[in-house]
Motif scaffolding. Structure first.
Motif, PDB file in Angstrom:
ATOM      1  N   HIS A  93       9.616  86.580 -52.878  1.00  0.00           N
ATOM      2  CA  HIS A  93      10.921  86.910 -52.512  1.00  0.00           C
ATOM      3  C   HIS A  93      11.197  85.996 -51.155  1.00  0.00           C
ATOM      4  CE1 HIS A  93      11.627  90.213 -55.210  1.00  0.00           C
ATOM      5  NE2 HIS A  93      12.812  90.225 -54.821  1.00  0.00           N
ATOM      6  N   ASN A  94      10.287  85.967 -50.287  1.00  0.00           N
ATOM      7  CA  ASN A  94      10.293  85.635 -48.765  1.00  0.00           C
ATOM      8  C   ASN A  94      10.639  83.923 -48.839  1.00  0.00           C
ATOM      9  OD1 ASN A  94      10.843  87.944 -47.544  1.00  0.00           O
ATOM     10  ND2 ASN A  94       8.820  88.190 -47.240  1.00  0.00           N
ATOM     11  N   GLN A  95       9.557  83.261 -49.968  1.00  0.00           N
ATOM     12  CA  GLN A  95       9.999  81.915 -50.169  1.00  0.00           C
ATOM     13  C   GLN A  95      11.253  81.484 -50.635  1.00  0.00           C
ATOM     14  OE1 GLN A  95       6.486  81.605 -53.025  1.00  0.00           O
ATOM     15  NE2 GLN A  95       5.215  80.933 -51.450  1.00  0.00           N
ATOM     16  N   ILE A  96      11.997  82.160 -51.437  1.00  0.00           N
ATOM     17  CA  ILE A  96      13.149  82.135 -52.013  1.00  0.00           C
ATOM     18  C   ILE A  96      14.030  82.279 -50.854  1.00  0.00           C
ATOM     19  CG2 ILE A  96      14.985  82.892 -53.739  1.00  0.00           C
ATOM     20  CD1 ILE A  96      12.580  83.911 -55.458  1.00  0.00           C
ATOM     21  N   ARG A  97      13.998  83.192 -50.073  1.00  0.00           N
ATOM     22  CA  ARG A  97      14.909  83.512 -48.920  1.00  0.00           C
ATOM     23  C   ARG A  97      14.774  82.284 -47.934  1.00  0.00           C
ATOM     24  NH1 ARG A  97      16.984  88.810 -48.535  1.00  0.00           N
ATOM     25  NH2 ARG A  97      16.747  88.941 -46.205  1.00  0.00           N
ATOM     26  N   ALA A  98      13.694  81.996 -47.599  1.00  0.00           N
ATOM     27  CA  ALA A  98      13.448  80.867 -46.781  1.00  0.00           C
ATOM     28  C   ALA A  98      14.145  79.543 -47.117  1.00  0.00           C
ATOM     29  CB  ALA A  98      11.914  80.641 -46.435  1.00  0.00           C
ATOM     30  N   ALA A  99      14.119  79.462 -48.363  1.00  0.00           N
ATOM     31  CA  ALA A  99      14.639  78.157 -48.778  1.00  0.00           C
ATOM     32  C   ALA A  99      16.068  78.003 -48.308  1.00  0.00           C
ATOM     33  CB  ALA A  99      14.472  78.025 -50.488  1.00  0.00           C
ATOM     34  N   VAL A 100      16.956  79.165 -48.386  1.00  0.00           N
ATOM     35  CA  VAL A 100      18.377  79.143 -47.926  1.00  0.00           C
ATOM     36  C   VAL A 100      18.326  79.416 -46.460  1.00  0.00           C
ATOM     37  CG1 VAL A 100      19.028  79.068 -50.291  1.00  0.00           C
ATOM     38  CG2 VAL A 100      18.720  81.359 -48.908  1.00  0.00           C
ATOM     39  N   ALA A 149       9.149  88.482 -61.936  1.00  0.00           N
ATOM     40  CA  ALA A 149      10.610  89.061 -62.010  1.00  0.00           C
ATOM     41  C   ALA A 149      11.467  88.320 -60.952  1.00  0.00           C
ATOM     42  CB  ALA A 149      10.667  90.380 -61.786  1.00  0.00           C
ATOM     43  N   ALA A 150      10.870  88.002 -59.741  1.00  0.00           N
ATOM     44  CA  ALA A 150      11.515  87.338 -58.705  1.00  0.00           C
ATOM     45  C   ALA A 150      11.803  85.765 -59.251  1.00  0.00           C
ATOM     46  CB  ALA A 150      10.792  87.369 -57.291  1.00  0.00           C
ATOM     47  N   LYS A 151      10.754  85.294 -59.861  1.00  0.00           N
ATOM     48  CA  LYS A 151      11.048  83.827 -60.107  1.00  0.00           C
ATOM     49  C   LYS A 151      12.143  83.741 -61.256  1.00  0.00           C
ATOM     50  CE  LYS A 151       6.408  82.501 -58.839  1.00  0.00           C
ATOM     51  NZ  LYS A 151       5.073  82.167 -59.369  1.00  0.00           N
ATOM     52  N   TYR A 152      12.055  85.047 -62.141  1.00  0.00           N
ATOM     53  CA  TYR A 152      13.211  84.876 -63.245  1.00  0.00           C
ATOM     54  C   TYR A 152      14.649  85.032 -62.492  1.00  0.00           C
ATOM     55  CZ  TYR A 152      15.876  86.998 -67.095  1.00  0.00           C
ATOM     56  OH  TYR A 152      16.743  87.039 -68.059  1.00  0.00           O
ATOM     57  N   TRP A 153      14.503  85.802 -61.652  1.00  0.00           N
ATOM     58  CA  TRP A 153      16.112  85.991 -60.913  1.00  0.00           C
ATOM     59  C   TRP A 153      16.268  84.671 -60.029  1.00  0.00           C
ATOM     60  CZ3 TRP A 153      13.443  90.912 -58.986  1.00  0.00           C
ATOM     61  CH2 TRP A 153      13.567  92.022 -59.804  1.00  0.00           C
ATOM     62  N   GLY A 175      24.188  87.481 -59.861  1.00  0.00           N
ATOM     63  CA  GLY A 175      24.061  88.465 -59.101  1.00  0.00           C
ATOM     64  C   GLY A 175      22.516  88.887 -58.648  1.00  0.00           C
ATOM     65  N   HIS A 176      21.762  88.768 -59.456  1.00  0.00           N
ATOM     66  CA  HIS A 176      20.267  89.025 -59.086  1.00  0.00           C
ATOM     67  C   HIS A 176      19.697  87.968 -58.198  1.00  0.00           C
ATOM     68  CE1 HIS A 176      20.527  90.257 -63.349  1.00  0.00           C
ATOM     69  NE2 HIS A 176      19.914  91.270 -63.122  1.00  0.00           N
ATOM     70  N   TYR A 177      20.120  86.776 -58.070  1.00  0.00           N
ATOM     71  CA  TYR A 177      19.914  85.913 -57.309  1.00  0.00           C
ATOM     72  C   TYR A 177      20.418  86.287 -55.829  1.00  0.00           C
ATOM     73  CZ  TYR A 177      19.754  81.929 -54.187  1.00  0.00           C
ATOM     74  OH  TYR A 177      19.838  80.905 -53.299  1.00  0.00           O
ATOM     75  N   THR A 178      21.533  86.510 -55.818  1.00  0.00           N
ATOM     76  CA  THR A 178      22.613  86.819 -54.634  1.00  0.00           C
ATOM     77  C   THR A 178      22.007  88.125 -53.902  1.00  0.00           C
ATOM     78  OG1 THR A 178      24.464  87.643 -55.585  1.00  0.00           O
ATOM     79  CG2 THR A 178      24.311  85.486 -55.111  1.00  0.00           C
ATOM     80  N   GLN A 179      21.493  88.835 -54.910  1.00  0.00           N
ATOM     81  CA  GLN A 179      20.849  90.133 -54.247  1.00  0.00           C
ATOM     82  C   GLN A 179      19.672  89.852 -53.753  1.00  0.00           C
ATOM     83  OE1 GLN A 179      21.646  94.081 -55.194  1.00  0.00           O
ATOM     84  NE2 GLN A 179      20.504  93.499 -53.359  1.00  0.00           N
ATOM     85  N   MET A 180      18.656  88.879 -54.098  1.00  0.00           N
ATOM     86  CA  MET A 180      17.567  88.718 -53.483  1.00  0.00           C
ATOM     87  C   MET A 180      17.732  87.947 -52.205  1.00  0.00           C
ATOM     88  SD  MET A 180      14.612  87.354 -56.125  1.00  0.00           S
ATOM     89  CE  MET A 180      15.305  85.895 -56.161  1.00  0.00           C
ATOM     90  N   VAL A 181      18.533  87.102 -52.019  1.00  0.00           N
ATOM     91  CA  VAL A 181      18.784  86.205 -50.776  1.00  0.00           C
ATOM     92  C   VAL A 181      19.828  86.849 -49.678  1.00  0.00           C
ATOM     93  CG1 VAL A 181      17.882  84.303 -51.977  1.00  0.00           C
ATOM     94  CG2 VAL A 181      20.490  84.893 -51.929  1.00  0.00           C
ATOM     95  N   ALA A 182      20.542  87.986 -50.141  1.00  0.00           N
ATOM     96  CA  ALA A 182      21.521  88.815 -49.195  1.00  0.00           C
ATOM     97  C   ALA A 182      20.978  88.931 -47.756  1.00  0.00           C
ATOM     98  CB  ALA A 182      21.800  90.097 -49.824  1.00  0.00           C
TER      99      ALA A 182
END
Length: 177
Positions: free
Chosen positions: A42-49, A109-113, A132-139
């Motif tokens: 999750h935090n790697q995905i968030r850090a990317a943005v 699951a996180a990689k899937y989203w 929406g799953h992606y935007t939920q993770m990076v909100a």
């Protein structure tokens, strides 16, 4: 010494008897969730943005697991029957079959989203398709995460439920990052 075919039959019967006597191995949801790895992805995905990292929240995880337990007890094993908890947190749910490699887990699951990322258009703040799953993770309004899991079909189907606190606003005027 018994010939091979008799040994095989004896071992097979012994395995069946032991399974009947002791049941299938107990599955611990935390092993499917993998909190540290799930949080890391999750935090790697968030850090990317450019969004601050989440922290693991035991209260949120307990809520996710309690909801997962209710779904398991109700026998909700068909993805089309799955409903969100409608609780006080943002929520993502994923399901997947047990596989020799890359079976469904919190990190998977996180990689899937994340696969929904191309569907999100930052300029218009709209989804071209499901995102929406992606935007939920990076909100950026959420700062903690907790997940739970349950299994169906004799432990062959794994559901992952992740909750985000606080629940993001998620309206057309608020971008996730």
């Amino acid at each position: 010494m018994l010939p091979f075919r008799y040994s095989f039959v004896v071992l097979t019967l012994l395995s069946v008897l032991l399974t009947l006597a002791y049941g299938l191995p107990r599955v611990r949801p935390i092993k499917d969730v993998q909190p540290k790895k799930t949080l890391k992805v999750h935090n790697q995905i968030r850090a990317a943005v450019g969004v601050a990292p989440l922290k693991w929240n035991r209260t949120v995880a307990a809520y996710a697991q309690k909801f997962a337990n209710r779904q398991a007890k109700a026998g909700v094993c068909d993805y089309s029957s799955m409903r969100h908890s409608d609780g006080p947190y943002g929520e993502n749910i994923a399901a997947g079959w047990v596989q020799p490699e890359d079976q469904m887990s919190g990190p998977i699951a996180a990689k899937y989203w994340l696969t929904e990322k191309p569907n999100y258009d930052y300029a218009t703040n709209k989804c071209k398709d499901v995102c929406g799953h992606y935007t939920q993770m990076v909100a950026n309004q959420s700062f903690s995460l907790g997940c739970g899991s349950f299994r169906c079909h004799e432990n062959e189907l794994i559901y992952i439920v992740c909750n985000y606190y606080p629940m993001p606003v998620g309206d057309e005027n608020t971008r996730p990052y």
